[in-house]
Design a protein around this motif. Structure first.
Motif, PDB file in Angstrom:
ATOM      1  N   SER A 291     -87.905 -35.774  16.004  1.00  0.00           N
ATOM      2  CA  SER A 291     -87.236 -34.574  16.484  1.00  0.00           C
ATOM      3  C   SER A 291     -87.773 -34.257  17.871  1.00  0.00           C
ATOM      4  CB  SER A 291     -87.511 -33.394  15.546  1.00  0.00           C
ATOM      5  OG  SER A 291     -87.042 -33.689  14.261  1.00  0.00           O
ATOM      6  N   PRO A 292     -86.953 -33.666  18.721  1.00  0.00           N
ATOM      7  CA  PRO A 292     -87.445 -33.322  20.062  1.00  0.00           C
ATOM      8  C   PRO A 292     -88.644 -32.373  19.981  1.00  0.00           C
ATOM      9  CG  PRO A 292     -85.066 -32.958  19.884  1.00  0.00           C
ATOM     10  CD  PRO A 292     -85.566 -33.307  18.514  1.00  0.00           C
ATOM     11  N   GLY A 293     -89.674 -32.670  20.749  1.00  0.00           N
ATOM     12  CA  GLY A 293     -90.851 -31.818  20.793  1.00  0.00           C
ATOM     13  C   GLY A 293     -91.796 -31.976  19.612  1.00  0.00           C
ATOM     14  N   ARG A 294     -91.528 -32.912  18.747  1.00  0.00           N
ATOM     15  CA  ARG A 294     -92.381 -33.112  17.577  1.00  0.00           C
ATOM     16  C   ARG A 294     -92.891 -34.548  17.562  1.00  0.00           C
ATOM     17  NH1 ARG A 294     -90.900 -31.893  11.248  1.00  0.00           N
ATOM     18  NH2 ARG A 294     -92.855 -32.667  10.438  1.00  0.00           N
ATOM     19  N   VAL A 295     -94.154 -34.701  17.241  1.00  0.00           N
ATOM     20  CA  VAL A 295     -94.730 -36.031  17.144  1.00  0.00           C
ATOM     21  C   VAL A 295     -94.080 -36.751  15.956  1.00  0.00           C
ATOM     22  CG1 VAL A 295     -96.669 -35.301  15.704  1.00  0.00           C
ATOM     23  CG2 VAL A 295     -96.896 -37.319  17.126  1.00  0.00           C
ATOM     24  N   SER A 296     -93.855 -38.059  16.086  1.00  0.00           N
ATOM     25  CA  SER A 296     -93.224 -38.800  14.988  1.00  0.00           C
ATOM     26  C   SER A 296     -94.250 -39.137  13.915  1.00  0.00           C
ATOM     27  CB  SER A 296     -92.580 -40.081  15.506  1.00  0.00           C
ATOM     28  OG  SER A 296     -93.562 -41.032  15.815  1.00  0.00           O
ATOM     29  N   PHE A 297     -93.763 -39.320  12.708  1.00  0.00           N
ATOM     30  CA  PHE A 297     -94.655 -39.681  11.609  1.00  0.00           C
ATOM     31  C   PHE A 297     -95.289 -41.045  11.873  1.00  0.00           C
ATOM     32  CE2 PHE A 297     -95.541 -41.589   7.460  1.00  0.00           C
ATOM     33  CZ  PHE A 297     -96.464 -40.667   7.007  1.00  0.00           C
ATOM     34  N   ALA A 298     -94.520 -41.962  12.445  1.00  0.00           N
ATOM     35  CA  ALA A 298     -95.052 -43.294  12.753  1.00  0.00           C
ATOM     36  C   ALA A 298     -96.231 -43.194  13.718  1.00  0.00           C
ATOM     37  CB  ALA A 298     -93.946 -44.179  13.328  1.00  0.00           C
ATOM     38  N   ASP A 299     -96.146 -42.278  14.684  1.00  0.00           N
ATOM     39  CA  ASP A 299     -97.267 -42.085  15.608  1.00  0.00           C
ATOM     40  C   ASP A 299     -98.493 -41.532  14.889  1.00  0.00           C
ATOM     41  OD1 ASP A 299     -95.803 -43.021  17.750  1.00  0.00           O
ATOM     42  OD2 ASP A 299     -95.196 -41.017  18.430  1.00  0.00           O
ATOM     43  N   VAL A 300     -98.276 -40.615  13.965  1.00  0.00           N
ATOM     44  CA  VAL A 300     -99.387 -40.057  13.188  1.00  0.00           C
ATOM     45  C   VAL A 300    -100.071 -41.160  12.390  1.00  0.00           C
ATOM     46  CG1 VAL A 300     -99.996 -38.488  11.302  1.00  0.00           C
ATOM     47  CG2 VAL A 300     -98.417 -37.734  13.085  1.00  0.00           C
ATOM     48  N   VAL A 301     -99.275 -42.031  11.779  1.00  0.00           N
ATOM     49  CA  VAL A 301     -99.844 -43.140  11.006  1.00  0.00           C
ATOM     50  C   VAL A 301    -100.652 -44.056  11.920  1.00  0.00           C
ATOM     51  CG1 VAL A 301     -99.299 -45.177   9.622  1.00  0.00           C
ATOM     52  CG2 VAL A 301     -98.060 -43.048   9.234  1.00  0.00           C
ATOM     53  N   ARG A 302    -100.059 -44.429  13.048  1.00  0.00           N
ATOM     54  CA  ARG A 302    -100.761 -45.328  13.979  1.00  0.00           C
ATOM     55  C   ARG A 302    -102.064 -44.708  14.493  1.00  0.00           C
ATOM     56  NH1 ARG A 302     -95.556 -47.036  15.376  1.00  0.00           N
ATOM     57  NH2 ARG A 302     -95.207 -45.266  16.776  1.00  0.00           N
ATOM     58  N   GLU A 303    -102.032 -43.435  14.810  1.00  0.00           N
ATOM     59  CA  GLU A 303    -103.208 -42.791  15.382  1.00  0.00           C
ATOM     60  C   GLU A 303    -104.325 -42.535  14.369  1.00  0.00           C
ATOM     61  OE1 GLU A 303    -102.381 -39.270  17.672  1.00  0.00           O
ATOM     62  OE2 GLU A 303    -100.505 -40.152  18.396  1.00  0.00           O
ATOM     63  N   HIS A 304    -103.969 -42.323  13.107  1.00  0.00           N
ATOM     64  CA  HIS A 304    -104.962 -41.838  12.150  1.00  0.00           C
ATOM     65  C   HIS A 304    -105.246 -42.770  10.973  1.00  0.00           C
ATOM     66  CE1 HIS A 304    -104.954 -38.193  14.423  1.00  0.00           C
ATOM     67  NE2 HIS A 304    -103.654 -38.058  14.251  1.00  0.00           N
ATOM     68  N   TRP A 305    -104.620 -43.937  10.921  1.00  0.00           N
ATOM     69  CA  TRP A 305    -104.828 -44.851   9.799  1.00  0.00           C
ATOM     70  C   TRP A 305    -106.306 -45.240   9.679  1.00  0.00           C
ATOM     71  CZ3 TRP A 305    -101.484 -46.533   6.065  1.00  0.00           C
ATOM     72  CH2 TRP A 305    -101.965 -47.534   5.209  1.00  0.00           C
ATOM     73  N   VAL A 306    -106.902 -45.667  10.768  1.00  0.00           N
ATOM     74  CA  VAL A 306    -108.301 -46.120  10.732  1.00  0.00           C
ATOM     75  C   VAL A 306    -109.232 -44.953  10.399  1.00  0.00           C
ATOM     76  CG1 VAL A 306    -110.173 -47.109  12.118  1.00  0.00           C
ATOM     77  CG2 VAL A 306    -107.862 -48.043  12.290  1.00  0.00           C
ATOM     78  N   THR A 307    -108.955 -43.781  10.957  1.00  0.00           N
ATOM     79  CA  THR A 307    -109.788 -42.604  10.683  1.00  0.00           C
ATOM     80  C   THR A 307    -109.758 -42.255   9.200  1.00  0.00           C
ATOM     81  OG1 THR A 307    -109.303 -41.761  12.884  1.00  0.00           O
ATOM     82  CG2 THR A 307    -110.160 -40.187  11.278  1.00  0.00           C
TER      83      THR A 307
ATOM     84  N   ILE B 161    -105.196 -34.241   3.114  1.00  0.00           N
ATOM     85  CA  ILE B 161    -104.453 -35.002   2.096  1.00  0.00           C
ATOM     86  C   ILE B 161    -105.340 -36.112   1.540  1.00  0.00           C
ATOM     87  CG2 ILE B 161    -102.471 -36.526   1.705  1.00  0.00           C
ATOM     88  CD1 ILE B 161    -100.970 -34.846   3.826  1.00  0.00           C
ATOM     89  N   ALA B 162    -106.092 -36.778   2.413  1.00  0.00           N
ATOM     90  CA  ALA B 162    -106.998 -37.856   1.974  1.00  0.00           C
ATOM     91  C   ALA B 162    -108.067 -37.314   1.027  1.00  0.00           C
ATOM     92  CB  ALA B 162    -107.643 -38.522   3.187  1.00  0.00           C
ATOM     93  N   ARG B 163    -108.635 -36.168   1.375  1.00  0.00           N
ATOM     94  CA  ARG B 163    -109.653 -35.575   0.503  1.00  0.00           C
ATOM     95  C   ARG B 163    -109.068 -35.222  -0.859  1.00  0.00           C
ATOM     96  NH1 ARG B 163    -111.847 -29.789   1.660  1.00  0.00           N
ATOM     97  NH2 ARG B 163    -109.982 -29.402   0.469  1.00  0.00           N
TER      98      ARG B 163
ATOM     99  N   GLU C 128    -108.772 -48.618   0.536  1.00  0.00           N
ATOM    100  CA  GLU C 128    -107.434 -49.092   0.912  1.00  0.00           C
ATOM    101  C   GLU C 128    -106.362 -48.393   0.080  1.00  0.00           C
ATOM    102  OE1 GLU C 128    -107.808 -53.279   0.282  1.00  0.00           O
ATOM    103  OE2 GLU C 128    -108.745 -53.616   2.241  1.00  0.00           O
ATOM    104  N   GLU C 129    -106.609 -48.286  -1.215  1.00  0.00           N
ATOM    105  CA  GLU C 129    -105.652 -47.627  -2.102  1.00  0.00           C
ATOM    106  C   GLU C 129    -105.469 -46.160  -1.719  1.00  0.00           C
ATOM    107  OE1 GLU C 129    -105.454 -46.282  -6.749  1.00  0.00           O
ATOM    108  OE2 GLU C 129    -106.427 -48.194  -6.291  1.00  0.00           O
ATOM    109  N   LEU C 130    -106.564 -45.476  -1.445  1.00  0.00           N
ATOM    110  CA  LEU C 130    -106.477 -44.060  -1.091  1.00  0.00           C
ATOM    111  C   LEU C 130    -105.844 -43.844   0.282  1.00  0.00           C
ATOM    112  CD1 LEU C 130    -109.850 -42.700  -2.461  1.00  0.00           C
ATOM    113  CD2 LEU C 130    -107.569 -42.100  -3.229  1.00  0.00           C
ATOM    114  N   THR C 131    -106.064 -44.762   1.209  1.00  0.00           N
ATOM    115  CA  THR C 131    -105.419 -44.651   2.519  1.00  0.00           C
ATOM    116  C   THR C 131    -103.908 -44.762   2.376  1.00  0.00           C
ATOM    117  OG1 THR C 131    -107.376 -45.593   3.578  1.00  0.00           O
ATOM    118  CG2 THR C 131    -105.334 -45.607   4.853  1.00  0.00           C
ATOM    119  N   GLN C 132    -103.463 -45.721   1.586  1.00  0.00           N
ATOM    120  CA  GLN C 132    -102.024 -45.860   1.346  1.00  0.00           C
ATOM    121  C   GLN C 132    -101.470 -44.635   0.633  1.00  0.00           C
ATOM    122  OE1 GLN C 132    -101.348 -49.554  -0.707  1.00  0.00           O
ATOM    123  NE2 GLN C 132    -102.307 -50.757   0.901  1.00  0.00           N
TER     124      GLN C 132
END
Length: 124
Positions: free
Chosen positions: A12-28, A74-76, A44-48
């Motif tokens: 959506s305009p002005g909103r970060v995409s979910f794909a970007d959130v996944v890319r930025e925060h997967w390792v964290t 959400i991870a916690r 690995e299971e909990l990250t997914q």
């Protein structure tokens, strides 16, 4: 498939995409849950699981300045759910019945005599 309001990956305009959130925060997220579990497989299971839950909640997510905090929460919660499930499957051994834990030979002989009397009365 054209984008819809319920498409979690919709940009959506002005909103970060979910794909970007996944890319930025997967390792964290992986590092965080690995620190909590100490186990690569569970991490690995909990990250997914975390990103699956985040994707399902994405349409309701109010884009704020810190999606990382949202994903880590959400991870916690996913870790807490896994921990609770593991606690429910705990097996505990039953304490020994005092009549079967004969410590000395005389007590064992008395128990054998009593057992023989009980069997005789019952006709076994």
């Amino acid at each position: 498939m054209p984008p819809t309001d319920h498409d979690p990956l919709n940009d959506s305009p002005g909103r970060v995409s979910f794909a970007d959130v996944v890319r930025e925060h997967w390792v964290t997220v992986f590092r965080c849950v690995y620190h909590m579990t100490g186990n690569t497989h569970d991490a690995e299971e909990l990250t997914q699981e975390t990103f699956l839950r985040a994707m399902n909640s994405w349409p309701k997510f109010e884009a704020g300045p810190n999606p990382r905090a949202w994903v880590l929460r959400i991870a916690r919660n996913a870790y807490t759910d896994l921990y609770r499930r593991k606690q429910k499957v705990r097996f505990v051994s039953l304490p020994e019945h005092p009549t079967f834990a004969a410590a000395d030979a005389t007590h064992a002989a008395e128990l054998a005599d009593e057992s023989a009397l009980v069997r005789a009365v019952l006709g076994n």
